[in-house]
Write a protein that holds these residues in place. Structure first.
Motif, mmCIF file in Angstrom:
data_model
loop_
_atom_site.group_PDB
_atom_site.id
_atom_site.type_symbol
_atom_site.label_atom_id
_atom_site.label_comp_id
_atom_site.label_asym_id
_atom_site.label_seq_id
_atom_site.Cartn_x
_atom_site.Cartn_y
_atom_site.Cartn_z
ATOM 1 N N LEU A 108 50.299 44.908 49.047
ATOM 2 C CA LEU A 108 51.012 43.590 48.589
ATOM 3 C C LEU A 108 50.021 43.598 47.149
ATOM 4 O O LEU A 108 49.259 43.745 47.644
ATOM 5 C CB LEU A 108 50.753 41.974 50.044
ATOM 6 N N ILE A 109 50.335 43.005 46.570
ATOM 7 C CA ILE A 109 49.697 42.867 45.398
ATOM 8 C C ILE A 109 49.551 42.003 44.229
ATOM 9 O O ILE A 109 50.571 41.159 44.214
ATOM 10 C CB ILE A 109 50.387 43.828 43.739
ATOM 11 N N PHE A 110 48.826 41.103 44.241
ATOM 12 C CA PHE A 110 48.940 39.682 43.771
ATOM 13 C C PHE A 110 48.124 40.047 42.490
ATOM 14 O O PHE A 110 46.993 40.266 42.490
ATOM 15 C CB PHE A 110 47.993 38.990 44.492
ATOM 16 N N PRO A 141 45.452 36.101 38.684
ATOM 17 C CA PRO A 141 43.792 36.244 38.796
ATOM 18 C C PRO A 141 43.272 34.485 39.501
ATOM 19 O O PRO A 141 42.691 34.400 39.191
ATOM 20 C CB PRO A 141 43.419 36.487 37.598
ATOM 21 N N HIS A 142 44.718 33.815 38.725
ATOM 22 C CA HIS A 142 43.827 32.266 39.421
ATOM 23 C C HIS A 142 44.782 32.613 40.983
ATOM 24 O O HIS A 142 45.510 30.303 41.646
ATOM 25 C CB HIS A 142 44.643 31.284 38.732
ATOM 26 N N PHE A 143 45.165 33.626 42.522
ATOM 27 C CA PHE A 143 45.478 33.360 43.579
ATOM 28 C C PHE A 143 44.375 33.418 44.110
ATOM 29 O O PHE A 143 43.337 34.070 43.605
ATOM 30 C CB PHE A 143 46.268 34.083 43.375
ATOM 31 N N ILE A 196 46.535 44.659 51.580
ATOM 32 C CA ILE A 196 46.536 43.618 49.968
ATOM 33 C C ILE A 196 45.764 43.800 48.764
ATOM 34 O O ILE A 196 44.217 44.399 49.138
ATOM 35 C CB ILE A 196 46.272 42.080 49.965
ATOM 36 N N ILE A 197 45.674 43.695 47.725
ATOM 37 C CA ILE A 197 45.395 44.235 46.566
ATOM 38 C C ILE A 197 45.042 42.510 45.468
ATOM 39 O O ILE A 197 46.318 42.526 45.239
ATOM 40 C CB ILE A 197 45.883 45.641 45.845
ATOM 41 N N PHE A 198 44.329 42.190 45.717
ATOM 42 C CA PHE A 198 44.122 40.846 44.735
ATOM 43 C C PHE A 198 43.838 41.733 42.879
ATOM 44 O O PHE A 198 42.975 42.551 42.841
ATOM 45 C CB PHE A 198 43.272 39.626 45.243
#
Length: 168
Positions: A144-146, A149-151, A162-164
């Motif tokens: 799951l990729i977010f 950058p404001h998350f 997960i990858i931020f």
């Protein structure tokens, strides 16, 4: 190398048309803005992937069917060793997880994107089985990729794949 480039969804094109020709309700406007934000996040992920020089095949926006059930994959990356399934989100703001449920900080529950990823992963594995590609099932990794950058996600379990983004 992108074998199947990303295209704007038909729904997004329709909502753009409607937005330019009528006054949308607050709910409709929010839906339209979410479609726009999602597409921009997917485009940012595509650019991020392009910067990595990898020997792989990239398939974007796949709409697949398995056992009379349709499912969508944002990005499928195929290397000689692994297949990576990516679900891209462009959420903005602060979110938290409690008891496997996702909330905004104001305690509004949202759809759990992990469930969407698990569903796509399960159906893709079944499709691989049906097509006789059983050996690839063990080499499948899902993330799951977010991209925004404001998350910020609070209380996420350490074992989530997960990858931020730091800045896309």
């Amino acid at each position: 190398m992108a074998i199947k480039p990303r295209e704007e969804a038909v729904a997004l094109k329709i909502w753009r048309y409607l937005n330019g020709r009528s006054i949308l309700s607050e709910k409709e406007d929010q839906y339209y803005l979410n479609l726009e934000r999602g597409y921009k996040g997917e485009q940012a992920f595509d650019k991020w992937l392009e910067k990595r020089s990898m020997d792989c095949l990239v398939l974007n926006d796949l709409l697949l069917e398995c056992n009379n059930t349709f499912f969508q994959i944002d990005t499928l990356l195929i290397t000689t060793e692994k297949i990576y399934l990516f679900e891209v989100k462009n959420y903005e703001g602060d979110f938290l997880i409690e008891d496997d449920k996702w909330y905004t900080l104001t305690k509004t529950e949202i759809k759990n994107p992990v469930l969407q990823v698990k569903r796509s992963e399960f159906l893709f594995q079944r499709l691989l089985q049906e097509l006789g590609f059983n050996t690839f099932i063990t080499s499948l990794e899902t993330y799951l990729i977010f991209m925004n950058p404001h998350f910020q996600l609070y209380q996420a379990p350490l074992n989530m794949q997960i990858i931020f983004s730091d800045s896309a």
